[in-house]
Scaffold this motif. Structure first.
Motif, PDB file in Angstrom:
ATOM      1  N   GLY A  66       0.807  -1.214   0.000  1.00  0.00           N
ATOM      2  CA  GLY A  66       0.000   0.000   0.000  1.00  0.00           C
ATOM      3  C   GLY A  66       0.837   1.260   0.000  1.00  0.00           C
ATOM      4  O   GLY A  66       1.613   1.502  -0.933  1.00  0.00           O
ATOM      5  N   HIS A  67       0.715   2.041   1.079  1.00  0.00           N
ATOM      6  CA  HIS A  67       1.383   3.340   1.163  1.00  0.00           C
ATOM      7  C   HIS A  67       2.003   3.534   2.543  1.00  0.00           C
ATOM      8  O   HIS A  67       1.516   2.994   3.533  1.00  0.00           O
ATOM      9  CB  HIS A  67       0.385   4.468   0.906  1.00  0.00           C
ATOM     10  CG  HIS A  67      -0.131   4.520  -0.495  1.00  0.00           C
ATOM     11  ND1 HIS A  67       0.553   5.122  -1.522  1.00  0.00           N
ATOM     12  CD2 HIS A  67      -1.269   4.028  -1.040  1.00  0.00           C
ATOM     13  CE1 HIS A  67      -0.140   5.008  -2.636  1.00  0.00           C
ATOM     14  NE2 HIS A  67      -1.255   4.345  -2.378  1.00  0.00           N
ATOM     15  N   LEU A  68       3.046   4.371   2.601  1.00  0.00           N
ATOM     16  CA  LEU A  68       3.686   4.682   3.881  1.00  0.00           C
ATOM     17  C   LEU A  68       2.860   5.690   4.666  1.00  0.00           C
ATOM     18  O   LEU A  68       2.443   6.723   4.136  1.00  0.00           O
ATOM     19  CB  LEU A  68       5.076   5.272   3.661  1.00  0.00           C
ATOM     20  CG  LEU A  68       6.223   4.344   3.257  1.00  0.00           C
ATOM     21  CD1 LEU A  68       7.534   5.119   3.285  1.00  0.00           C
ATOM     22  CD2 LEU A  68       6.309   3.112   4.151  1.00  0.00           C
ATOM     23  N   SER A  69       2.643   5.405   5.931  1.00  0.00           N
ATOM     24  CA  SER A  69       1.995   6.357   6.828  1.00  0.00           C
ATOM     25  C   SER A  69       2.971   7.466   7.202  1.00  0.00           C
ATOM     26  O   SER A  69       4.179   7.384   6.947  1.00  0.00           O
ATOM     27  CB  SER A  69       1.540   5.639   8.103  1.00  0.00           C
ATOM     28  OG  SER A  69       2.678   5.211   8.854  1.00  0.00           O
ATOM     29  N   ASN A  70       2.432   8.506   7.828  1.00  0.00           N
ATOM     30  CA  ASN A  70       3.294   9.582   8.315  1.00  0.00           C
ATOM     31  C   ASN A  70       4.363   9.046   9.265  1.00  0.00           C
ATOM     32  O   ASN A  70       5.539   9.432   9.190  1.00  0.00           O
ATOM     33  CB  ASN A  70       2.458  10.637   9.041  1.00  0.00           C
ATOM     34  CG  ASN A  70       1.474  11.350   8.142  1.00  0.00           C
ATOM     35  OD1 ASN A  70       1.671  11.426   6.935  1.00  0.00           O
ATOM     36  ND2 ASN A  70       0.409  11.875   8.730  1.00  0.00           N
ATOM     37  N   GLU A  71       3.948   8.155  10.176  1.00  0.00           N
ATOM     38  CA  GLU A  71       4.890   7.592  11.151  1.00  0.00           C
ATOM     39  C   GLU A  71       5.998   6.812  10.447  1.00  0.00           C
ATOM     40  O   GLU A  71       7.188   6.956  10.776  1.00  0.00           O
ATOM     41  CB  GLU A  71       4.156   6.676  12.132  1.00  0.00           C
ATOM     42  CG  GLU A  71       3.241   7.400  13.096  1.00  0.00           C
ATOM     43  CD  GLU A  71       1.825   7.575  12.557  1.00  0.00           C
ATOM     44  OE1 GLU A  71       0.942   7.913  13.350  1.00  0.00           O
ATOM     45  OE2 GLU A  71       1.601   7.383  11.341  1.00  0.00           O
ATOM     46  N   SER A  72       5.610   5.975   9.492  1.00  0.00           N
ATOM     47  CA  SER A  72       6.603   5.182   8.766  1.00  0.00           C
ATOM     48  C   SER A  72       7.552   6.071   7.979  1.00  0.00           C
ATOM     49  O   SER A  72       8.750   5.799   7.896  1.00  0.00           O
ATOM     50  CB  SER A  72       5.911   4.193   7.833  1.00  0.00           C
ATOM     51  OG  SER A  72       5.199   3.226   8.570  1.00  0.00           O
ATOM     52  N   ALA A  73       7.015   7.137   7.391  1.00  0.00           N
ATOM     53  CA  ALA A  73       7.865   8.077   6.648  1.00  0.00           C
ATOM     54  C   ALA A  73       8.902   8.689   7.577  1.00  0.00           C
ATOM     55  O   ALA A  73      10.085   8.802   7.230  1.00  0.00           O
ATOM     56  CB  ALA A  73       7.007   9.168   6.012  1.00  0.00           C
ATOM     57  N   GLY A  74       8.466   9.085   8.780  1.00  0.00           N
ATOM     58  CA  GLY A  74       9.399   9.657   9.747  1.00  0.00           C
ATOM     59  C   GLY A  74      10.456   8.664  10.183  1.00  0.00           C
ATOM     60  O   GLY A  74      11.637   9.006  10.319  1.00  0.00           O
ATOM     61  N   GLN A  75      10.048   7.417  10.386  1.00  0.00           N
ATOM     62  CA  GLN A  75      11.004   6.388  10.802  1.00  0.00           C
ATOM     63  C   GLN A  75      12.001   6.067   9.691  1.00  0.00           C
ATOM     64  O   GLN A  75      13.200   5.876   9.965  1.00  0.00           O
ATOM     65  CB  GLN A  75      10.233   5.143  11.234  1.00  0.00           C
ATOM     66  CG  GLN A  75       9.466   5.347  12.535  1.00  0.00           C
ATOM     67  CD  GLN A  75       8.315   4.374  12.703  1.00  0.00           C
ATOM     68  OE1 GLN A  75       8.211   3.378  11.982  1.00  0.00           O
ATOM     69  NE2 GLN A  75       7.438   4.655  13.656  1.00  0.00           N
ATOM     70  N   LEU A  76      11.524   6.019   8.439  1.00  0.00           N
ATOM     71  CA  LEU A  76      12.432   5.811   7.311  1.00  0.00           C
ATOM     72  C   LEU A  76      13.397   6.990   7.191  1.00  0.00           C
ATOM     73  O   LEU A  76      14.604   6.795   6.978  1.00  0.00           O
ATOM     74  CB  LEU A  76      11.635   5.629   6.019  1.00  0.00           C
ATOM     75  CG  LEU A  76      12.432   5.601   4.706  1.00  0.00           C
ATOM     76  CD1 LEU A  76      13.558   4.574   4.737  1.00  0.00           C
ATOM     77  CD2 LEU A  76      11.499   5.345   3.529  1.00  0.00           C
ATOM     78  N   LEU A  77      12.866   8.168   7.341  1.00  0.00           N
ATOM     79  CA  LEU A  77      13.709   9.357   7.238  1.00  0.00           C
ATOM     80  C   LEU A  77      14.841   9.320   8.263  1.00  0.00           C
ATOM     81  O   LEU A  77      15.989   9.681   7.960  1.00  0.00           O
ATOM     82  CB  LEU A  77      12.845  10.599   7.428  1.00  0.00           C
ATOM     83  CG  LEU A  77      13.457  11.954   7.086  1.00  0.00           C
ATOM     84  CD1 LEU A  77      13.992  11.978   5.660  1.00  0.00           C
ATOM     85  CD2 LEU A  77      12.413  13.046   7.282  1.00  0.00           C
ATOM     86  N   CYS A  78      14.540   8.858   9.476  1.00  0.00           N
ATOM     87  CA  CYS A  78      15.573   8.777  10.510  1.00  0.00           C
ATOM     88  C   CYS A  78      16.716   7.852  10.100  1.00  0.00           C
ATOM     89  O   CYS A  78      17.853   8.019  10.552  1.00  0.00           O
ATOM     90  CB  CYS A  78      14.955   8.302  11.825  1.00  0.00           C
ATOM     91  SG  CYS A  78      13.907   9.533  12.636  1.00  0.00           S
ATOM     92  N   ARG A  79      16.429   6.877   9.248  1.00  0.00           N
ATOM     93  CA  ARG A  79      17.453   5.947   8.783  1.00  0.00           C
ATOM     94  C   ARG A  79      18.396   6.568   7.761  1.00  0.00           C
ATOM     95  O   ARG A  79      19.496   6.048   7.527  1.00  0.00           O
ATOM     96  CB  ARG A  79      16.800   4.698   8.160  1.00  0.00           C
ATOM     97  CG  ARG A  79      15.920   3.869   9.069  1.00  0.00           C
ATOM     98  CD  ARG A  79      16.695   2.880   9.910  1.00  0.00           C
ATOM     99  NE  ARG A  79      17.514   1.958   9.129  1.00  0.00           N
ATOM    100  CZ  ARG A  79      17.088   0.800   8.619  1.00  0.00           C
ATOM    101  NH1 ARG A  79      15.819   0.422   8.808  1.00  0.00           N
ATOM    102  NH2 ARG A  79      17.909   0.016   7.948  1.00  0.00           N
ATOM    103  N   ILE A  80      17.963   7.651   7.105  1.00  0.00           N
ATOM    104  CA  ILE A  80      18.765   8.195   5.994  1.00  0.00           C
ATOM    105  C   ILE A  80      19.258   9.617   6.250  1.00  0.00           C
ATOM    106  O   ILE A  80      19.942  10.198   5.408  1.00  0.00           O
ATOM    107  CB  ILE A  80      17.984   8.143   4.662  1.00  0.00           C
ATOM    108  CG1 ILE A  80      16.740   9.053   4.706  1.00  0.00           C
ATOM    109  CG2 ILE A  80      17.582   6.702   4.338  1.00  0.00           C
ATOM    110  CD1 ILE A  80      16.041   9.213   3.360  1.00  0.00           C
ATOM    111  N   LEU A  81      18.930  10.191   7.405  1.00  0.00           N
ATOM    112  CA  LEU A  81      19.399  11.549   7.710  1.00  0.00           C
ATOM    113  C   LEU A  81      20.916  11.582   7.838  1.00  0.00           C
ATOM    114  O   LEU A  81      21.535  10.651   8.351  1.00  0.00           O
ATOM    115  CB  LEU A  81      18.767  12.042   9.011  1.00  0.00           C
ATOM    116  CG  LEU A  81      17.274  12.369   8.971  1.00  0.00           C
ATOM    117  CD1 LEU A  81      16.780  12.726  10.372  1.00  0.00           C
ATOM    118  CD2 LEU A  81      16.970  13.501   7.993  1.00  0.00           C
ATOM    119  N   HIS A  82      21.502  12.665   7.367  1.00  0.00           N
ATOM    120  CA  HIS A  82      22.943  12.886   7.538  1.00  0.00           C
ATOM    121  C   HIS A  82      23.201  14.384   7.530  1.00  0.00           C
ATOM    122  O   HIS A  82      22.308  15.185   7.214  1.00  0.00           O
ATOM    123  CB  HIS A  82      23.743  12.162   6.450  1.00  0.00           C
ATOM    124  CG  HIS A  82      23.436  12.625   5.065  1.00  0.00           C
ATOM    125  ND1 HIS A  82      24.162  13.600   4.423  1.00  0.00           N
ATOM    126  CD2 HIS A  82      22.466  12.253   4.194  1.00  0.00           C
ATOM    127  CE1 HIS A  82      23.675  13.803   3.220  1.00  0.00           C
ATOM    128  NE2 HIS A  82      22.642  13.006   3.049  1.00  0.00           N
TER     129      HIS A  82
END
Length: 265
Positions: free
Chosen positions: A192-208
Motif C-alpha cells: 500500500g502506502h507509507l503512513s506519516n509515522e513510517s515516513a518519519g522512521q524511514l527518514l531517521c534511517r537516511i538523515l545525515h
C-alpha cells in the motif's frame, strides 16, 4: 542539480529533477497543461524534457503521459511490467512504440549527464520502482507508493542531497475515515502506502549532516493534511535516538495543486 515537485498527492504526481544540461520528469499523473504550467515556472518547456520516468501504471502517475508523448516525443522509461499495463490502457491513447524504453530495478543507466538508478518498491502495481538520480557528486531520489521499506530501500536512499519521500496517510484518520474496509486494508498493507509515522522512521534511517531538503509527498486528500504529516514526521525525528533534531533539516510538504518551490543543490 535541481528538484521540484510540480504536483504531489493522491490525486496526481509529477516531479522534476535535472541538471544544467538534462531535464527529467518522474511521473505525469496530472494533465499535460498542468505539467507545462509547472515547467514554465522552472523556465522550461515540454520540448526540454529528455526523459519521463514512470514509477508504475496507476492513473495518478500516468494521466498526462499520452499527451506529453504525442506533443513532444518525450522518451518514456519504465519497467516491462509497467509498460505492458500502460499499453493496455485506452485512456492514454496511442503512443509511439519507439518512445518506450524498458528499465530494470538495480540496473543503472544514463540520460544525458544524469545517472538514473531504479530500485524495486512494494506496491500493488505490476512492477513498480522508485528512482535515485546522481550527477557528479550530487544526488536525489523520488520514493513514493511504498507499502513497507526495508534495508534495501534504505541503502538506495542513503547519502542524498535531497529527497521526496511519501507520507501518505495518518493511520487513525484512515481507520475512522469513509473508505470501504478493503481499501483501508490495501492502503495499510505491505503493498500500500507509507503512513506519516513510517515516513518519519524511514527518514531517521537516511538523515545525515549534508542533506539539503526533504519534501514529504503523495499525501492522501482524505486521510491526511499537510500540518499533520509535517508534525508527525518531525516528532519521529525528535523521538529517534539519533543526535539530530527536526529543526536541523529543511522539511517541506509538497503541494498537491502547485509547484512547491525549487531546491538547487
Amino acid at each position: 542539480m535541481r528538484l521540484c515537485s510540480i504536483a504531489s498527492g493522491s490525486s496526481g504526481n509529477c516531479i522534476y529533477t535535472g541538471s544544467d544540461n538534462t531535464h527529467l520528469l518522474v511521473d505525469a499523473g496530472i494533465s499535460a497543461k498542468r505539467v507545462e504550467a509547472g515547467l514554465k515556472e522552472l523556465e522550461l518547456e515540454g520540448s526540454d524534457i529528455q526523459g519521463l520516468l514512470i514509477t508504475h501504471e496507476h492513473s495518478d502517475h500516468i494521466k498526462g503521459v499520452g499527451v506529453l508523448a504525442r506533443r513532444y516525443g518525450v522518451p518514456i522509461y519504465a519497467t516491462e511490467g509497467t509498460i505492458r499495463q500502460m499499453k493496455s490502457m485506452s485512456s492514454l491513447g496511442t503512443i509511439d512504440e519507439g518512445l518506450y524504453h524498458v528499465v530494470h530495478a538495480d540496473e543503472d543507466f544514463f540520460i544525458g549527464d544524469m545517472k538514473v538508478e531504479p530500485f524495486a518498491i512494494s506496491h500493488d502495481a505490476a512492477e513498480p520502482v522508485a528512482y535515485r538520480f546522481e550527477c557528479g557528486e550530487k544526488s536525489t531520489a523520488v520514493a513514493t507508493d511504498m507499502g513497507v521499506y526495508n534495508d534495501y530501500i534504505v541503502e538506495h536512499l542513503k547519502g542524498l542531497d535531497t529527497v521526496l519521500l511519501e507520507a501518505n496517510h495518518d493511520i487513525q484518520m484512515l481507520q475512522v475515515g469513509p473508505y470501504p474496509y478493503p481499501l483501508k486494508q490495501r492502503i495499510l498493507g505491505e503493498r500500500g502506502h507509507l503512513s506519516n509515522e513510517s515516513a518519519g522512521q524511514l527518514l531517521c534511517r537516511i538523515l545525515h549532516d549534508n542533506i539539503k531538503k526533504i519534501y514529504l509527498g503523495h499525501l492522501s486528500k482524505e486521510n491526511n493534511y499537510a500540518e499533520l504529516a509535517y508534525e508527525t514526521v518531525r516528532l519521529e525525528i525528535e523521538l529517534d535516538p539519533v543526535d539530530y533534531k527536526s529543526g536541523d533539516f529543511d522539511i517541506q510538504v509538497a503541494d498537491r495543486e502547485q509547484c512547491s518551490g525549487v531546491c538547487n543543490f
